[in-house]
Enzyme design. Structure first.
Site, short mmCIF file in Angstrom:
data_model
loop_
_atom_site.label_atom_id
_atom_site.label_comp_id
_atom_site.label_asym_id
_atom_site.label_seq_id
_atom_site.Cartn_x
_atom_site.Cartn_y
_atom_site.Cartn_z
N ASP A 43 0.83 -1.21 0.00
CA ASP A 43 0.00 0.00 0.00
C ASP A 43 0.86 1.26 0.00
O ASP A 43 1.96 1.26 0.56
CB ASP A 43 -0.92 -0.03 1.24
CG ASP A 43 -2.09 0.92 1.10
OD1 ASP A 43 -2.29 1.47 -0.01
OD2 ASP A 43 -2.80 1.13 2.10
N ARG A 47 0.14 7.65 -2.75
CA ARG A 47 0.67 8.73 -1.89
C ARG A 47 2.14 9.02 -2.22
O ARG A 47 2.59 10.15 -2.20
CB ARG A 47 0.51 8.36 -0.41
CG ARG A 47 -0.87 8.70 0.12
CD ARG A 47 -1.16 8.00 1.42
NE ARG A 47 -1.48 6.59 1.19
CZ ARG A 47 -1.56 5.68 2.15
NH1 ARG A 47 -1.33 6.02 3.40
NH2 ARG A 47 -1.88 4.43 1.87
N ARG A 56 -0.47 9.08 -10.24
CA ARG A 56 -0.55 7.87 -9.41
C ARG A 56 0.16 6.67 -10.04
O ARG A 56 0.79 5.87 -9.36
CB ARG A 56 -2.02 7.52 -9.14
CG ARG A 56 -2.74 8.50 -8.21
CD ARG A 56 -4.19 8.07 -8.02
NE ARG A 56 -4.27 6.73 -7.48
CZ ARG A 56 -4.13 6.44 -6.19
NH1 ARG A 56 -3.91 7.39 -5.32
NH2 ARG A 56 -4.23 5.20 -5.78
N ASN A 91 -10.82 -2.35 -6.37
CA ASN A 91 -9.96 -1.44 -7.14
C ASN A 91 -10.53 -1.06 -8.51
O ASN A 91 -10.05 -0.11 -9.13
CB ASN A 91 -8.54 -2.00 -7.30
CG ASN A 91 -7.71 -1.95 -6.04
OD1 ASN A 91 -6.77 -2.70 -5.86
ND2 ASN A 91 -8.05 -1.03 -5.12
#
Ligand code: FPP
Length: 263
Positions: A43, A47, A56, A91
Site C-alpha cells: 500500500d 501517496r 498515481r 480497485n
C-alpha cells in the site's frame, strides 16, 4: 547442461543484491524460525507519487521495482510462499486510466522479470477471479503459469481481482452444489475442507502478513487464511519499502510467541 546453466543463472541473480552484511543478515535469520508463507498488502503507491507531484501510475511503476526486490529477498531467505495483494475487487472503482495501467503490469512484469523468476526456480500463480480480467492480462498470467509450472522453488502468488469475501462465497457455492447433488455429505464440510475450496488450497496459511503505508487494516485480504497470522505494519510507503525492512519484519516475527489460543 541446461541444469548447469540454470544453476549459474540463479547464482548470478542471487549475487545481484547481496553484500557481505546482507549475507550475514540472511544467515542469522535462517537460524531462527522462518515464516513459510508471507503475505503482503502493498500500500501507498498513490501517496508516494502524489508527494512527488507525479501521477498515481508513477507510484505503481515504482512499486513494481519493490515487488522485484522483495521477491528476491524472500527467495534468498528461503521463504516457501510469497503472496502480493496487487488488485482488489474494489480497485475497479479507480479511474479508468489507473485500472488500465494496473492491468498492464502482469504483462510488463512478464517481459522484465520472467527470466530471473525461472532462473530462481520460482513458480508464479494468481489468486482471484481471472474471468473478469482483460484478455491481455489473462494472457500474461497464463504465460507466467506455463513458463514456471514445473519450478519447485518459492511460490509467488499475485492476488489480482481478489476479494476474500468473494473467495469464500465462491467456495461456499461449490460446496453447496456438491451437497445438493449428493456428491458430498454436509458433515464432511469442516475447516480443512473449506480451506481446500479457497484459491489458496495448496498453500500453507500465511505465518506473517505485512502492510505498508501506515494503514492498519486487512481490507478484505485473506480473511480466512490470516486467522492465526502475525501482523506487521509499517508507515513506509510500498515504493520505499526495502529488502532490509523486509528482513526487519522477519526478525520481528522471530521474536513473537505464537500460541494459537493455547497458553
Ligand atoms: C496500493 O497502493 C497498490 C495497488 C493497488 C497496486 C499494487 C501493485 C503493484 C505494486 C504491482 C503489482 C505487480 C504485478 C506484476 C501485478 P495505492 O494506490 O492504494 O496507494 P494509496 O493508498 O497511497 O493511494
Amino acid at each position: 547442461m541446461i541444469h548447469w546453466l540454470k544453476k549459474w543463472l540463479v547464482g548470478y541473480h542471487r549475487e545481484t543484491e547481496k553484500t557481505g552484511t546482507d549475507r550475514e543478515r540472511i544467515h542469522t535469520l535462517q537460524k531462527g524460525p522462518l515464516p513459510r508463507h508471507v503475505a503482503i498488502i502493498m500500500d501507498g503507491n498513490g501517496r508516494w507519487a502524489k508527494s512527488r507531484g507525479m501521477p498515481r501510475v508513477a507510484g505503481h511503476r515504482a512499486g513494481m521495482k519493490t515487488v522485484r526486490h522483495i521477491t528476491r529477498a524472500a527467495d534468498d531467505l528461503g521463504i516457501e510462499a510469497l503472496t502480493l495483494y496487487s488488485f482488489s475487487t474494489e480497485n475497479w472503482k479507480r479511474p479508468k486510466e489507473e485500472v488500465n495501467y494496473l492491468m498492464g503490469l502482469p504483462g510488463e512484469f512478464l517481459r522484465t522479470d520472467l527470466d530471473e523468476l525461472v532462473a530462481r526456480n520460482i513458480r508464479v500463480r494468481m489468486l482471484g477471479e481471472e474471468d473478469q480480467l482483460p484478455s491481455h492480462t489473462r494472457d500474461a498470467i497464463m504465460k507466467f503459469k506455463e513458463a514456471t509450472r514445473d519450478n519447485t522453488g518459492m511460490i509467488l502468488s499475485f492476488a489480482l481481482n481478489y476479494g476474500s469475501r468473494a473467495e469464500m462465497i465462491r467456495a461456499m457455492h461449490g460446496i453447496i452444489d456438491d451437497v445438493i447433488s449428493g456428491k458430498l455429505e454436509k458433515e464432511a464440510v469442516d475447516e480443512e475442507y473449506f480451506g481446500r475450496a479457497l484459491y489458496t488450497a495448496d498453500l500453507p496459511e500465511p505465518d506473517l502478513m505485512i502492510r505498508t503505508s501506515g494503514e492498519v487494516r486487512i481490507s478484505n485480504f485473506m480473511l480466512w487464511q490470516l486467522a492465526y497470522s502475525e501482523l506487521w505494519f509499517t508507515d513506509v510507503l510500498w515504493p520505499d519499502f526495502t529488502r532490509e525492512m523486509f528482513f526487519e519484519a522477519i526478525d520481528d516475527f522471530q521474536r513473537r510467541s505464537r500460541r494459537y489460543g493455547a497458553v
